[in-house]
Design an enzyme around this catalytic site. Structure first.
Site, PDB file in Angstrom:
ATOM      1  CE  LYS A  12      -3.603  -2.217   2.650  1.00  0.00           C
ATOM      2  NZ  LYS A  12      -4.437  -2.101   4.109  1.00  0.00           N
ATOM      3  CE1 TYR A  52      -8.947  -2.588   0.519  1.00  0.00           C
ATOM      4  CE2 TYR A  52      -8.438  -0.997  -0.967  1.00  0.00           C
ATOM      5  CZ  TYR A  52      -8.020  -1.912  -0.059  1.00  0.00           C
ATOM      6  OH  TYR A  52      -6.678  -2.061   0.493  1.00  0.00           O
ATOM      7  CG  PHE A  60     -13.024   1.173   7.600  1.00  0.00           C
ATOM      8  CD1 PHE A  60     -12.343   0.344   6.523  1.00  0.00           C
ATOM      9  CD2 PHE A  60     -13.687   0.382   8.561  1.00  0.00           C
ATOM     10  CE1 PHE A  60     -12.897  -0.739   6.100  1.00  0.00           C
ATOM     11  CE2 PHE A  60     -14.053  -0.940   8.167  1.00  0.00           C
ATOM     12  CZ  PHE A  60     -13.508  -1.603   7.011  1.00  0.00           C
ATOM     13  CB  THR A  94      -6.520  -6.809   9.741  1.00  0.00           C
ATOM     14  OG1 THR A  94      -6.686  -7.522   8.947  1.00  0.00           O
ATOM     15  CG2 THR A  94      -6.614  -5.297   9.373  1.00  0.00           C
ATOM     16  NE  ARG A 105      -1.445  -6.143   7.371  1.00  0.00           N
ATOM     17  CZ  ARG A 105      -2.672  -6.751   6.971  1.00  0.00           C
ATOM     18  NH1 ARG A 105      -3.072  -7.699   7.629  1.00  0.00           N
ATOM     19  NH2 ARG A 105      -3.144  -6.406   5.674  1.00  0.00           N
ATOM     20  CG  ASN A 115      -2.764  -2.881   7.309  1.00  0.00           C
ATOM     21  OD1 ASN A 115      -2.746  -2.458   6.229  1.00  0.00           O
ATOM     22  ND2 ASN A 115      -3.796  -3.605   7.830  1.00  0.00           N
ATOM     23  CG  HIS A 118      -5.108  -6.309   0.129  1.00  0.00           C
ATOM     24  ND1 HIS A 118      -6.401  -6.492   0.420  1.00  0.00           N
ATOM     25  CD2 HIS A 118      -5.206  -6.955  -1.176  1.00  0.00           C
ATOM     26  CE1 HIS A 118      -7.149  -7.271  -0.072  1.00  0.00           C
ATOM     27  NE2 HIS A 118      -6.574  -7.762  -1.046  1.00  0.00           N
ATOM     28  CD  GLU A 129      -8.336  -9.233  -3.425  1.00  0.00           C
ATOM     29  OE1 GLU A 129      -8.955  -8.695  -2.522  1.00  0.00           O
ATOM     30  OE2 GLU A 129      -7.168  -9.874  -3.128  1.00  0.00           O
TER      31      GLU A 129
END
Length: 154
Positions: A12, A52, A60, A94, A105, A115, A118, A129
């Site tokens: 990310k 998402y 969130f 997570t 993480r 974090n 993904h 995905e």
């Protein structure tokens, strides 16, 4: 016979901005997983909303979409025996403060909204995905000459 799987992993924007691409890739390579696709990219708001969509309506969601589109990210496909579970173990929980020591993480992040990565959570999710993020001609199946030392598959 081992269950050879493919899974999507995203580094990310926080992982990119913090200069952790090499560290994160290295963790998966050291685990014995095989990188078969990788691209550095910036995604659109529409693409992020689709990726998402499972979180749409949650408190969130908007922040997540804004965050994931705020900077480039790295999209990858990793392959190997039970790759989905192996990646998720390597990534950790997570919530970084709940993640086991030694995971990405736990070791490299401290709050859930930053974090770093993904990772697909199931075979079904991974398949969807991967199709969303990569065209077939962007995925490279290849053979490592030392595969047997990792997986015993040669």
């Amino acid at each position: 016979m081992r269950n050879i799987q493919r899974t999507l992993v995203l580094i990310k924007p926080d992982g990119v901005q913090r200069g952790l691409i090499g560290e994160i890739v290295s963790r998966f390579e050291k685990r014995g997983l095989m990188l078969i696709a990788m691209k550095f990219m910036r995604i659109s708001k529409e693409f992020a909303e689709e990726h998402y969509s499972i979180h749409e309506g949650k408190p969130f969601y908007r922040g997540l979409v804004e965050y994931i589109t705020s900077s480039p990210l790295v999209a990858m496909i990793w392959e190997g025996p039970d790759a989905i579970e192996a990646v998720r173990q390597t990534v950790g929980s997570t919530n970084p403060v709940e993640a086991e020591a030694g995971t990405i993480r736990h070791d490299l992040s401290i709050i859930t909204s930053r974090n770093l990565v993904h990772a697909s959570d199931s075979a079904e999710t991974a398949e969807k995905e991967i199709k969303k993020w990569f065209a077939d001609d962007q995925i490279f199946t290849w053979t490592r000459i030392h595969e047997d030392w990792f997986t015993g598959l040669n």
